[in-house]
Design a protein around this motif. Structure first.
Motif, short mmCIF file in Angstrom:
data_model
loop_
_atom_site.label_atom_id
_atom_site.label_comp_id
_atom_site.label_asym_id
_atom_site.label_seq_id
_atom_site.Cartn_x
_atom_site.Cartn_y
_atom_site.Cartn_z
N ASN A 1 -5.81 14.92 32.78
CA ASN A 1 -5.96 15.48 31.39
C ASN A 1 -4.44 15.35 30.71
O ASN A 1 -3.50 15.89 31.50
CB ASN A 1 -6.79 16.43 31.19
CG ASN A 1 -8.19 16.17 31.74
OD1 ASN A 1 -8.75 15.30 31.06
ND2 ASN A 1 -8.68 17.03 32.32
N GLY A 2 -4.40 15.47 29.45
CA GLY A 2 -3.15 15.84 28.80
C GLY A 2 -3.06 17.15 29.10
O GLY A 2 -3.86 18.38 28.99
N ALA A 3 -1.64 17.60 29.39
CA ALA A 3 -1.33 19.04 29.74
C ALA A 3 0.14 19.22 29.29
O ALA A 3 1.05 18.37 29.49
CB ALA A 3 -1.68 19.43 31.16
N TYR A 4 0.42 20.66 29.05
CA TYR A 4 1.95 20.94 29.24
C TYR A 4 2.13 22.26 30.12
O TYR A 4 1.23 23.15 30.29
CB TYR A 4 2.33 20.99 27.55
CG TYR A 4 1.83 22.36 26.93
CD1 TYR A 4 2.44 23.49 26.94
CD2 TYR A 4 0.57 22.36 26.13
CE1 TYR A 4 1.82 24.83 26.41
CE2 TYR A 4 0.04 23.39 25.63
CZ TYR A 4 0.82 24.50 25.79
OH TYR A 4 0.36 25.69 24.96
N ASP B 1 -1.57 25.93 38.13
CA ASP B 1 -0.51 26.03 39.10
C ASP B 1 0.09 24.56 39.35
O ASP B 1 -0.39 23.57 38.82
CB ASP B 1 -0.91 26.50 40.41
CG ASP B 1 -2.33 25.62 40.96
OD1 ASP B 1 -2.26 24.54 40.78
OD2 ASP B 1 -3.04 26.33 41.75
N ASN B 2 1.12 24.64 40.25
CA ASN B 2 1.76 23.13 40.48
C ASN B 2 0.82 22.14 40.95
O ASN B 2 0.82 20.92 40.70
CB ASN B 2 2.93 23.42 41.32
CG ASN B 2 3.97 24.13 40.83
OD1 ASN B 2 4.23 24.19 39.55
ND2 ASN B 2 4.95 24.95 41.50
N ASN B 3 -0.22 22.56 41.92
CA ASN B 3 -0.92 21.53 42.42
C ASN B 3 -1.99 21.09 41.42
O ASN B 3 -2.05 19.84 41.36
CB ASN B 3 -1.76 22.30 43.52
CG ASN B 3 -2.59 21.19 44.34
OD1 ASN B 3 -2.32 20.20 44.83
ND2 ASN B 3 -4.08 21.46 44.43
N ALA B 4 -2.58 21.78 40.58
CA ALA B 4 -3.28 21.44 39.50
C ALA B 4 -2.64 20.47 38.54
O ALA B 4 -3.06 19.43 38.05
CB ALA B 4 -4.00 22.47 39.07
N ASN C 1 2.84 16.31 30.37
CA ASN C 1 2.72 15.04 31.25
C ASN C 1 2.38 13.76 30.56
O ASN C 1 2.34 13.50 29.38
CB ASN C 1 1.43 15.44 32.40
CG ASN C 1 0.10 15.56 31.57
OD1 ASN C 1 -0.10 15.13 30.29
ND2 ASN C 1 -0.92 15.85 32.48
N TRP C 2 2.18 12.65 31.15
CA TRP C 2 2.02 11.51 31.07
C TRP C 2 0.63 11.33 30.20
O TRP C 2 0.74 10.63 29.16
CB TRP C 2 2.13 10.48 32.01
CG TRP C 2 1.60 9.18 31.59
CD1 TRP C 2 0.29 8.43 32.03
CD2 TRP C 2 2.12 8.07 30.73
NE1 TRP C 2 0.11 7.13 31.36
CE2 TRP C 2 1.30 6.97 30.64
CE3 TRP C 2 3.48 8.01 30.10
CZ2 TRP C 2 1.79 5.79 29.75
CZ3 TRP C 2 3.79 7.01 29.56
CH2 TRP C 2 3.11 5.92 29.20
#
Length: 68
Positions: A11-14, A2-5, A32-33
């Motif tokens: 961690n790397g995420a998309y 979700d947006n908050n997480a 994400n960065w």
């Protein structure tokens, strides 16, 4: 995720824009960065994540003014 997480993960995420699979097919994923600095690499061999300088060069070449 979700947006908050998404906003607090280190961690790397998309994500896929608007969580709509058709957006993935049309536009790809949003990373994400932490994904861009992961030692395993985000890009295929021979490619790289553009630096800020490379983005600025692109912007100027497309007509954006340089602000000093």
């Amino acid at each position: 995720m979700d947006n908050n997480a998404w906003s607090i993960t280190t961690n790397g995420a998309y994500a896929i824009y608007n969580n709509d699979p058709t957006n993935d097919a049309a536009y790809g994923k949003l990373y994400n960065w932490y994904t861009t600095v992961d030692i395993r690499g985000l890009c295929p061999v021979g490619w790289h994540v553009p630096s800020d300088c490379e983005w600025m060069y692109l912007e100027v070449s497309m007509g954006m003014s340089i602000v000093g």
